[in-house]
Design an enzyme around this catalytic site. Structure first.
Site, short mmCIF file in Angstrom:
data_model
loop_
_atom_site.label_atom_id
_atom_site.label_comp_id
_atom_site.label_asym_id
_atom_site.label_seq_id
_atom_site.Cartn_x
_atom_site.Cartn_y
_atom_site.Cartn_z
N PHE A 171 28.13 74.47 35.67
CA PHE A 171 27.86 73.49 34.62
C PHE A 171 29.04 72.53 34.58
O PHE A 171 30.14 72.90 34.17
CB PHE A 171 27.66 74.13 33.25
CG PHE A 171 27.36 73.09 32.20
CD1 PHE A 171 26.07 72.62 32.04
CD2 PHE A 171 28.37 72.57 31.41
CE1 PHE A 171 25.80 71.63 31.10
CE2 PHE A 171 28.10 71.59 30.47
CZ PHE A 171 26.81 71.12 30.32
N LYS B 278 37.71 68.32 26.55
CA LYS B 278 37.51 69.13 25.36
C LYS B 278 38.78 69.26 24.52
O LYS B 278 39.10 68.40 23.73
CB LYS B 278 36.89 70.47 25.72
CG LYS B 278 35.45 70.33 26.26
CD LYS B 278 34.74 71.65 26.31
CE LYS B 278 33.36 71.53 26.96
NZ LYS B 278 32.42 70.71 26.21
N ASP C 158 37.47 72.45 37.83
CA ASP C 158 36.97 71.96 36.55
C ASP C 158 37.44 72.94 35.46
O ASP C 158 36.85 73.99 35.26
CB ASP C 158 35.44 71.88 36.58
CG ASP C 158 34.85 71.39 35.27
OD1 ASP C 158 35.57 71.36 34.25
OD2 ASP C 158 33.65 71.03 35.25
#
Length: 415
Positions: A157, A271, A242
């Site tokens: 994801f 984030k 990531d």
């Protein structure tokens, strides 16, 4: 002559506040249905706790999918934002601003890479990394034009843009959004032999999550990340990590790759980099990689804005102390011990590292969504994924007692 802004007319008399039920109904009418939120309407928050419009309090055990690693409204981060709001918030990259260089320097020093490409969202960071990897492949590696490929892992994801869903194997994210962007190969996660077999002369990069978050906090075997690093170095392929969810203290180290003493060629952050206040993301790499970009080839109006840079600098300062990484390690043992005690009591298995866990619920007890809804009624917020799994990712400011309270609530709803 100085411009004087007009004074707005007095506001009309405020309408009565709407209840949670009324606001949930309004969301269903006014908003696109691209999310299925739990039935909680948050109005206030502090630290590890949120409060709904009726004043009910909930322990936040999700922390915005790691965007709130430092809790809601951390005083140092709020103060940094307030100070910057009194100065300048946006210039665009048409001009320099006085906060960006310091942010880039401190972030680079924190993670051990030379250059920063500032963006806003995690998906933008991933898209930027794909572009940079392709450019590097053509200009440095010598791949034939328009032939560059990027290898990714099954279960990944990385976002939901059209390019990113092109290399997803999640049909919910992909279905109905083709045609898809070519140039990607999917191999099984945690399988070095499959990865090696997929690399050829067109391969620009390998893009993986050191821990797969959306898939259910899937932690690879010991040695996998070292193997990826060794393989990509040997075959002249970029290793892109990531760490948008796994990075910035979540797993007990600044970066999840540091559990295997690995440094990727490109690192993606987001984030928590914005402190739960503003969207901030970044691609970090050496000059030999990010140096392939030239003026006009990539950009973002808001990327690197002064407000984002000020908050991002304050986030880096918090991480430089090592306190939050230590808390994640120490409190992670509390989380792990509590989850282990639930195996066979409604939990079929779990995976955890630091303050991050994926918990597999016995389908006979309920779906992940049903367990999450039951926990709402217990005053605890978590989120489900992939049917029978729930994710736990509390703020790194949570206490051991709060973790134990959340696990007690989980035991009750499983029983």
């Amino acid at each position: 002559m100085t411009y004087t802004a007009p004074v707005p007319a007095p506001a009309a008399e405020a309408t009565a506040p709407r209840t949670s039920a009324e606001l949930i109904r309004a969301d269903g009418t006014a908003l696109a249905h691209n999310y299925h939120p739990l039935p909680v309407v948050v109005a206030r928050a502090e630290g590890a706790w949120v409060e709904d419009v009726e004043g009910r309090r909930y322990l936040d055990m999700l922390a915005g999918y790691s965007a709130l690693n430092f809790g809601h409204r951390h005083p140092a981060l709020i103060e940094a934002a307030k100070r910057q709001l009194d100065e300048v918030t946006l210039t665009s990259r048409a001009f320099h601003n006085d906060r960006l260089a310091g942010f880039a320097e401190s972030l680079s020093a924190l993670v051990g890479l030379e250059m920063t490409l500032p963006m806003n969202t995690g998906a933008e960071a991933v898209e930027s990394a794909v572009k940079v990897a392709r450019k590097w492949a053509y200009e440095v590696k010598g791949v034939a034009e328009d032939r560059a490929t990027v290898i990714v892992a099954a279960g990944n994801f990385h976002g939901r843009t059209t390019t990113i869903v092109s290399f997803s194997d999640d049909e919910v994210a992909r279905g109905g959004f083709g045609p898809f962007t070519p140039g990607f190969r999917i191999v099984p996660y945690d399988d070095l032999a499959a990865l090696e077999a997929a690399i050829d002369e067109t391969t620009a990069a390998v893009l993986i999550e050191p821990i797969q978050g959306e898939a259910g906090v899937i932690i690879p075997s010991d040695g996998y990340l070292r193997g990826v690093r060794e393989l990509t170095r040997r075959t002249n392929v970029l290793f892109i990590a990531d760490e948008i969810q796994s990075g910035l203290g979540r797993t007990g180290t600044t970066l999840a790759v540091q559990h295997e003493n690995v440094l990727p060629d490109m690192l993606l952050l987001g984030k928590a980099l914005g402190g739960g206040i503003v969207p901030v993301s970044a691609v970090l790499a050496g000059r030999d990689v990010l140096g392939v970009l030239r003026p006009g080839e990539h950009g973002s109006t808001f990327g690197g804005n002064p407000l984002a840079a000020a908050v991002g600098s304050a986030v880096v300062a918090l991480l430089e102390t090592g306190e939050y990484q230590r808390r994640a390690r120490e409190l992670g043992t509390v989380l792990d011990t509590g989850l282990a005690s639930l195996v066979g009591k409604g939990v079929t298995g779990y995976r955890s590292r630091g303050l991050w866990a994926g918990v597999d619920v016995d389908p006979a007890v309920g779906t992940g969504r049903e367990i999450s809804e039951r926990l709402v009624r217990e005053g605890v917020l978590v989120k489900d994924t992939h049917g029978s799994t729930i994710r736990l990712a509390p703020p790194l400011t949570v206490t051991g007692e709060e973790i134990e309270s959340a696990l007690d609530a989980l035991a009750r709803v499983l029983g």
